[in-house]
Motif scaffolding. Structure first.
Motif, PDB file in Angstrom:
ATOM      1  N   CYS A  40      50.831  20.450  65.166  1.00  0.00           N
ATOM      2  CA  CYS A  40      50.512  19.294  66.012  1.00  0.00           C
ATOM      3  C   CYS A  40      49.152  19.566  66.650  1.00  0.00           C
ATOM      4  O   CYS A  40      49.064  20.155  67.729  1.00  0.00           O
ATOM      5  CB  CYS A  40      51.582  19.094  67.080  1.00  0.00           C
ATOM      6  SG  CYS A  40      51.223  17.765  68.262  1.00  0.00           S
ATOM      7  N   GLN A  78      57.263   9.810  60.304  1.00  0.00           N
ATOM      8  CA  GLN A  78      57.344   9.617  61.744  1.00  0.00           C
ATOM      9  C   GLN A  78      57.504  10.920  62.520  1.00  0.00           C
ATOM     10  O   GLN A  78      57.311  10.945  63.731  1.00  0.00           O
ATOM     11  CB  GLN A  78      58.523   8.686  62.072  1.00  0.00           C
ATOM     12  CG  GLN A  78      58.327   7.254  61.631  1.00  0.00           C
ATOM     13  CD  GLN A  78      57.266   6.544  62.448  1.00  0.00           C
ATOM     14  OE1 GLN A  78      57.083   6.825  63.619  1.00  0.00           O
ATOM     15  NE2 GLN A  78      56.554   5.623  61.812  1.00  0.00           N
ATOM     16  N   ASP A  79      57.869  12.005  61.850  1.00  0.00           N
ATOM     17  CA  ASP A  79      58.087  13.255  62.578  1.00  0.00           C
ATOM     18  C   ASP A  79      56.824  14.107  62.690  1.00  0.00           C
ATOM     19  O   ASP A  79      56.882  15.248  63.159  1.00  0.00           O
ATOM     20  CB  ASP A  79      59.212  14.070  61.934  1.00  0.00           C
ATOM     21  CG  ASP A  79      58.907  14.442  60.483  1.00  0.00           C
ATOM     22  OD1 ASP A  79      57.891  13.947  59.953  1.00  0.00           O
ATOM     23  OD2 ASP A  79      59.694  15.203  59.899  1.00  0.00           O
ATOM     24  N   HIS A  81      53.089  14.645  64.419  1.00  0.00           N
ATOM     25  CA  HIS A  81      52.519  14.264  65.701  1.00  0.00           C
ATOM     26  C   HIS A  81      51.123  14.847  65.874  1.00  0.00           C
ATOM     27  O   HIS A  81      50.763  15.844  65.245  1.00  0.00           O
ATOM     28  CB  HIS A  81      53.408  14.758  66.854  1.00  0.00           C
ATOM     29  CG  HIS A  81      54.844  14.371  66.723  1.00  0.00           C
ATOM     30  ND1 HIS A  81      55.752  15.091  65.971  1.00  0.00           N
ATOM     31  CD2 HIS A  81      55.534  13.329  67.243  1.00  0.00           C
ATOM     32  CE1 HIS A  81      56.939  14.511  66.032  1.00  0.00           C
ATOM     33  NE2 HIS A  81      56.833  13.438  66.798  1.00  0.00           N
ATOM     34  N   ASP A 100      55.982   8.329  70.451  1.00  0.00           N
ATOM     35  CA  ASP A 100      55.954   9.786  70.616  1.00  0.00           C
ATOM     36  C   ASP A 100      55.197  10.495  69.499  1.00  0.00           C
ATOM     37  O   ASP A 100      55.161  11.727  69.457  1.00  0.00           O
ATOM     38  CB  ASP A 100      57.372  10.340  70.737  1.00  0.00           C
ATOM     39  CG  ASP A 100      58.230  10.053  69.505  1.00  0.00           C
ATOM     40  OD1 ASP A 100      57.692   9.506  68.515  1.00  0.00           O
ATOM     41  OD2 ASP A 100      59.429  10.383  69.540  1.00  0.00           O
ATOM     42  N   ARG A 101      54.567   9.736  68.605  1.00  0.00           N
ATOM     43  CA  ARG A 101      53.718  10.389  67.604  1.00  0.00           C
ATOM     44  C   ARG A 101      52.435  10.925  68.242  1.00  0.00           C
ATOM     45  O   ARG A 101      51.747  11.754  67.647  1.00  0.00           O
ATOM     46  CB  ARG A 101      53.370   9.419  66.474  1.00  0.00           C
ATOM     47  CG  ARG A 101      54.582   8.894  65.728  1.00  0.00           C
ATOM     48  CD  ARG A 101      54.196   8.214  64.444  1.00  0.00           C
ATOM     49  NE  ARG A 101      53.807   9.185  63.428  1.00  0.00           N
ATOM     50  CZ  ARG A 101      53.422   8.843  62.197  1.00  0.00           C
ATOM     51  NH1 ARG A 101      53.349   7.561  61.863  1.00  0.00           N
ATOM     52  NH2 ARG A 101      53.091   9.761  61.319  1.00  0.00           N
ATOM     53  N   GLN A 103      51.166  12.798  71.661  1.00  0.00           N
ATOM     54  CA  GLN A 103      51.515  13.498  72.893  1.00  0.00           C
ATOM     55  C   GLN A 103      50.271  13.574  73.779  1.00  0.00           C
ATOM     56  O   GLN A 103      49.202  13.963  73.314  1.00  0.00           O
ATOM     57  CB  GLN A 103      52.023  14.904  72.583  1.00  0.00           C
ATOM     58  CG  GLN A 103      53.259  14.932  71.693  1.00  0.00           C
ATOM     59  CD  GLN A 103      53.666  16.341  71.320  1.00  0.00           C
ATOM     60  OE1 GLN A 103      53.180  17.318  71.894  1.00  0.00           O
ATOM     61  NE2 GLN A 103      54.563  16.461  70.349  1.00  0.00           N
TER      62      GLN A 103
END
Length: 302
Positions: A40, A78-79, A81, A100-101, A103
Motif C-alpha cells: 500500500c 477492490q482489496d 489500496h 477505503d481504497r 487511506q
C-alpha cells in the motif's frame, strides 16, 4: 504578439502533452507493479512535467489527482489500496469517491513506514488526453456519484463566483488565486438578463458551486447544454457535460487557453467573450449581441 501566442499554443498542444502522457504511463506502470505485490504505497501527487498547481484548487484536484487515481484503480481489485497525506479542503471528497481504497495518513503518522512514490497528474494542458479518455473519466465519475440516467441536455448554467468559506479564502489569498481574485461586479444584473434569453426547450439555472455538493455539481453539469462562466476552476465542471455542449468563457485573458483546450477535448465548442479586469462589469447587451453571432448558440436563443 499573435504569432507568439500561436507558437505557444502549438508547443503546448503538440510537444509538451505527448511527453507528459509518456511520463504518466511510466509512473502508473511503476505504481501498478508495486500494488501487484500487495503493498500500500504512499502516493505524492505531482504536477505533470512543466506544469504547476496545488490540489486545493478544484481544477488540479480533478485532473492531477482524481483522474490519475481513476485510471490507476481501473484494472485492480477492490482489496488493493493506496495512501495519501491530507491535502486541504478536498481531502474528504477523495474518500467519498474511492472509499477505503484510499487511506488518509496524518502528517505525523510514521508508525507504518511505506514506500513513497509520486503520482503524476494529468492536467490536460500538460498531458495528452483523447476525447475517449475524458469520456471514460466522465462515465466513471457519473457512476461513482450515482448520477443515473442522462436526459437530453437542456440546462443553461450560469456560474456565480462567490467567496468561499473563511478558511478556504485564507488559502486562496495565500496562493493569490481563486474566488478572492476574480468576480463579475454586476452578476445579478447579468443573471436577470440571461434568465429570459433562452427558448422554451431550455431551463436557465444560476449556480453557486460553493453551495453544492460534489454530486450535485456533477449532476447539474451532466444536464447542461450551455455553460457560461468566468475564467476559473468552476469551468472544470464542463468535463461532466455530454459531448456537443457550448461553453462561454468570460475572460480578460483569452490567451489562457486551459478551458478552451479542455472543452475541445471533451467535444464542446468554447467561445471567449473578453471582459476588462479581474472584477469585471459585463455589459449584458454586448454579450447578448455577441452570443447571437455564435452559430452553436443560435438554436438555444429566443
Amino acid at each position: 504578439m499573435k504569432l507568439s501566442l500561436l507558437m505557444r499554443k502549438w508547443v503546448y498542444s503538440s510537444l509538451i502533452p505527448p511527453w507528459g502522457r509518456f511520463q504518466v504511463e511510466l509512473n502508473q506502470a511503476r505504481i501498478r507493479r508495486l500494488l501487484a505485490t500487495g503493498h500500500c504505497p504512499l502516493l505524492v501527487p505531482t504536477p505533470p512535467p512543466g506544469r504547476g498547481g496545488r490540489l486545493e484548487g478544484y481544477y488540479h484536484f480533478l485532473f492531477d489527482l482524481v483522474l490519475p487515481l481513476t485510471r490507476l484503480f481501473d484494472n485492480f481489485s477492490q482489496d488493493q489500496h493506496i495512501a495519501l497525506r491530507p491535502f486541504g479542503v478536498f481531502t474528504n471528497r477523495i474518500v467519498e469517491l474511492f472509499g477505503d481504497r484510499v487511506q488518509i495518513l496524518p502528517e505525523e503518522d510514521v508508525s507504518h513506514p511505506r514506500q513513497s512514490l509520486p503520482l503524476v497528474g494529468m492536467n490536460p494542458v500538460g498531458v495528452w488526453l483523447t476525447h475517449r479518455n475524458l469520456q471514460d473519466f466522465r462515465q466513471e465519475i457519473l457512476g461513482r456519484t450515482e448520477v443515473v440516467g442522462e436526459p437530453p441536455p437542456s440546462l443553461v448554467v450560469l456560474i456565480e463566483r462567490s467567496l468561499p468559506e473563511t478558511a478556504i479564502q485564507q488559502q486562496f489569498r495565500d496562493a493569490n488565486r481563486g474566488g478572492s481574485r476574480r468576480s463579475i461586479a454586476n452578476h445579478h444584473e447579468l443573471r436577470d438578463r440571461l434568465a429570459v434569453t433562452w427558448n422554451r426547450s431550455c431551463e436557465f439555472r444560476n449556480v453557486r458551486l460553493e453551495s453544492l455538493s460534489f454530486r450535485d455539481q456533477v449532476e447539474t453539469f451532466a444536464r447542461a447544454a450551455v455553460v457560461i462562466g468566468q475564467h476559473g476552476a468552476g469551468l472544470a465542471n464542463i468535463a461532466w457535460m455530454s459531448p456537443g455542449g457550448v461553453v462561454i468563457e468570460l475572460t480578460n485573458r483569452p490567451n489562457r487557453f486551459t478551458y478552451q483546450l479542455l472543452a475541445r477535448r471533451c467535444g464542446h465548442s468554447c467561445h471567449c467573450f473578453k471582459v476588462v479586469g479581474d472584477h469585471a462589469t459585463v455589459h449584458a447587451d454586448r454579450l447578448l449581441a455577441w452570443m447571437r453571432d455564435q452559430t452553436p448558440l443560435q438554436r438555444f436563443l429566443n
